[in-house]
Design a protein around this motif. Structure first.
Motif, PDB file in Angstrom:
ATOM      1  N   CYS A  22       0.817  -1.220   0.000  1.00 45.87           N
ATOM      2  CA  CYS A  22       0.000   0.000   0.000  1.00 45.87           C
ATOM      3  C   CYS A  22       0.847   1.265   0.000  1.00 45.87           C
ATOM      4  CB  CYS A  22      -0.933  -0.004   1.212  1.00 45.87           C
ATOM      5  SG  CYS A  22      -2.296  -1.176   1.067  1.00 45.87           S
ATOM      6  N   LYS A  23       1.944   1.248   0.730  1.00 43.22           N
ATOM      7  CA  LYS A  23       2.816   2.423   0.759  1.00 43.22           C
ATOM      8  C   LYS A  23       3.353   2.737  -0.629  1.00 43.22           C
ATOM      9  CE  LYS A  23       4.322   2.682   5.553  1.00 43.22           C
ATOM     10  NZ  LYS A  23       5.460   2.673   6.494  1.00 43.22           N
ATOM     11  N   ALA A  24       3.629   1.713  -1.393  1.00 41.21           N
ATOM     12  CA  ALA A  24       4.139   1.913  -2.752  1.00 41.21           C
ATOM     13  C   ALA A  24       3.064   2.466  -3.682  1.00 41.21           C
ATOM     14  CB  ALA A  24       4.669   0.592  -3.301  1.00 41.21           C
ATOM     15  N   CYS A  25       1.793   2.302  -3.284  1.00 39.25           N
ATOM     16  CA  CYS A  25       0.664   2.741  -4.122  1.00 39.25           C
ATOM     17  C   CYS A  25      -0.022   3.995  -3.591  1.00 39.25           C
ATOM     18  CB  CYS A  25      -0.372   1.619  -4.223  1.00 39.25           C
ATOM     19  SG  CYS A  25       0.244   0.055  -4.852  1.00 39.25           S
ATOM     20  N   GLY A  26       0.450   4.530  -2.468  1.00 36.55           N
ATOM     21  CA  GLY A  26      -0.183   5.710  -1.891  1.00 36.55           C
ATOM     22  C   GLY A  26      -1.516   5.432  -1.237  1.00 36.55           C
ATOM     23  N   ILE A  27      -1.697   4.217  -0.747  1.00 35.78           N
ATOM     24  CA  ILE A  27      -2.955   3.805  -0.122  1.00 35.78           C
ATOM     25  C   ILE A  27      -2.769   3.731   1.384  1.00 35.78           C
ATOM     26  CG2 ILE A  27      -4.615   1.901   0.077  1.00 35.78           C
ATOM     27  CD1 ILE A  27      -3.939   1.231  -2.865  1.00 35.78           C
ATOM     28  N   SER A  28      -3.750   4.228   2.134  1.00 30.12           N
ATOM     29  CA  SER A  28      -3.685   4.219   3.593  1.00 30.12           C
ATOM     30  C   SER A  28      -3.969   2.818   4.139  1.00 30.12           C
ATOM     31  CB  SER A  28      -4.695   5.210   4.176  1.00 30.12           C
ATOM     32  OG  SER A  28      -4.487   6.503   3.667  1.00 30.12           O
ATOM     33  N   THR A  29      -3.503   2.570   5.372  1.00 29.34           N
ATOM     34  CA  THR A  29      -3.628   1.229   5.935  1.00 29.34           C
ATOM     35  C   THR A  29      -4.145   1.254   7.371  1.00 29.34           C
ATOM     36  OG1 THR A  29      -1.296   1.321   6.583  1.00 29.34           O
ATOM     37  CG2 THR A  29      -1.828   0.206   4.508  1.00 29.34           C
ATOM     38  N   GLU A  30      -4.858   0.200   7.714  1.00 31.61           N
ATOM     39  CA  GLU A  30      -5.372   0.008   9.072  1.00 31.61           C
ATOM     40  C   GLU A  30      -5.243  -1.463   9.429  1.00 31.61           C
ATOM     41  OE1 GLU A  30      -9.694   0.114  11.417  1.00 31.61           O
ATOM     42  OE2 GLU A  30      -9.398   1.403   9.661  1.00 31.61           O
ATOM     43  N   GLY A  31      -4.980  -1.729  10.704  1.00 35.32           N
ATOM     44  CA  GLY A  31      -4.922  -3.097  11.189  1.00 35.32           C
ATOM     45  C   GLY A  31      -5.686  -3.195  12.492  1.00 35.32           C
ATOM     46  N   LEU A  32      -5.799  -4.409  13.016  1.00 39.69           N
ATOM     47  CA  LEU A  32      -6.542  -4.633  14.260  1.00 39.69           C
ATOM     48  C   LEU A  32      -5.699  -5.468  15.208  1.00 39.69           C
ATOM     49  CD1 LEU A  32      -9.109  -4.673  16.033  1.00 39.69           C
ATOM     50  CD2 LEU A  32      -9.908  -6.624  14.674  1.00 39.69           C
ATOM     51  N   LEU A  33      -5.645  -4.998  16.452  1.00 40.80           N
ATOM     52  CA  LEU A  33      -4.931  -5.730  17.494  1.00 40.80           C
ATOM     53  C   LEU A  33      -5.849  -5.849  18.698  1.00 40.80           C
ATOM     54  CD1 LEU A  33      -2.214  -7.055  18.183  1.00 40.80           C
ATOM     55  CD2 LEU A  33      -1.478  -4.875  19.144  1.00 40.80           C
ATOM     56  N   GLY A  34      -6.055  -7.069  19.161  1.00 42.14           N
ATOM     57  CA  GLY A  34      -7.037  -7.326  20.206  1.00 42.14           C
ATOM     58  C   GLY A  34      -8.266  -7.944  19.569  1.00 42.14           C
ATOM     59  N   VAL A  35      -9.143  -8.488  20.382  1.00 48.97           N
ATOM     60  CA  VAL A  35     -10.331  -9.169  19.875  1.00 48.97           C
ATOM     61  C   VAL A  35     -11.576  -8.457  20.368  1.00 48.97           C
ATOM     62  CG1 VAL A  35     -11.641 -11.323  19.858  1.00 48.97           C
ATOM     63  CG2 VAL A  35      -9.143 -11.382  19.800  1.00 48.97           C
ATOM     64  N   MET A  36     -12.517  -8.213  19.439  1.00 50.27           N
ATOM     65  CA  MET A  36     -13.797  -7.595  19.798  1.00 50.27           C
ATOM     66  C   MET A  36     -14.901  -8.620  19.639  1.00 50.27           C
ATOM     67  SD  MET A  36     -13.597  -3.910  17.932  1.00 50.27           S
ATOM     68  CE  MET A  36     -15.361  -3.720  18.175  1.00 50.27           C
TER      69      MET A  36
END
Length: 290
Positions: free
Chosen positions: A123-137
């Motif tokens: 994504c960084k190479a494409c100019g796209i933003s990123t999100e991840g998840l840590l922990g369980v909901m």
């Protein structure tokens, strides 16, 4: 206008408000969200979750999302919400999404890091933003049920500040979704966010923080979350419920079976008003100049 997500969240973090991310699986939902955002004059995020692929295939939804975002009077990011596998995430990227959330949170920690970093590098190479998840909901969404095992508490699965720091540093994420008291779907009891935990996580990471499960959280709890570092809030269930309630009311009051276009019209109007209230709450008193 269509934009990446990161600049929207950076600005929100700086000015102490949160950008709402609303699931948009139908044209009526998309229009309701955009009409609300333009009326309030606030940036907004279109979410498309992989879990609704059966009802809203990404290849059919993406062109509509992107077209509406480009024509909007306010900044709009188009985000893949809870991308659960690499192939689906790559599909979103190729279709023009400006942000992707990689959800490998149910994998062992090291596997989560490895998979998210792989997506972030692309994504960084494409100019796209990123999100991840840590922990369980926990989740009570039909088809996504995820209950807390007997003998354990929800808080046992909250995001750990020290892991959050390591996770963000090793993956290079723009935004991190954390678990600190919310659930996906409907709340069966009043939610109490762990604001002290949120503060500790905010002190440990440099990226933007995200709260999933915004429907049903009391306004004062929302404000505390924003004041202490949350700059993106995912919201859908209550907006959807408003649309369904409007359709049900029309059907119950009508002396003849209503047409589907009537149901869609009243549903959209109800969702727009619900989304508008959420946006005003998330703005936390901030008013963007026109």
């Amino acid at each position: 206008m269509l934009v990446p997500m990161k600049p929207l969240l950076d600005e929100a973090q700086k000015k102490k408000y949160a950008v709402g991310a609303f699931n948009a699986g139908t044209v009526e939902t998309m229009e309701a969200i955009i009409e609300a955002a333009e009326e309030v004059n606030t940036p907004v995020i279109f979410n498309h979750a992989q879990c609704i692929e059966e009802f809203a295939p990404i290849r059919e939804v993406a062109p509509k999302l992107i077209s509406i975002a480009k024509a909007s009077k306010v900044p709009v990011a188009v985000n893949l919400d809870h991308g659960l596998d690499f192939e689906y995430i790559m599909t979103a990227i190729h279709l023009g999404f400006t942000s992707v959330m990689s959800d490998f949170s149910l994998l062992p920690y090291e596997e989560n890091v490895k998979n998210v970093k792989r997506v972030v590098d692309i994504c960084k190479a494409c100019g796209i933003s990123t999100e991840g998840l840590l922990g369980v909901m926990p989740s009570n969404v039909v088809g996504q049920e995820q209950k807390v095992p007997e003998g354990m508490k929800v808080s046992d699965f909250y995001t750990k500040p020290e892991e959050a720091k390591d996770f963000v540093e090793r993956t290079g994420l723009d935004a991190l979704a954390i678990s600190f008291g919310t659930v996906h779907g409907l709340y069966v009891e009043d939610v109490v966010l762990d604001i002290d935990l949120l503060k500790k996580i905010r002190e440990n990471v440099d990226c933007n923080l995200v709260m999933h499960g915004g429907s049903g959280v009391a306004p004062e709890q929302i404000k505390k979350a924003i004041d202490n570092g949350v700059s993106k809030i995912n919201y859908y269930t209550y907006m959807s419920n408003a649309g369904v309630s409007a359709m049900r009311e029309v059907m119950e009051k009508s002396t003849v079976p209503p047409y589907v276009h009537e149901l869609a019209y009243y549903s959209k109007n109800a969702m727009r008003e619900n989304a508008k209230k959420a946006m005003l709450l998330f703005n936390n008193g901030y008013k963007r100049e026109k």
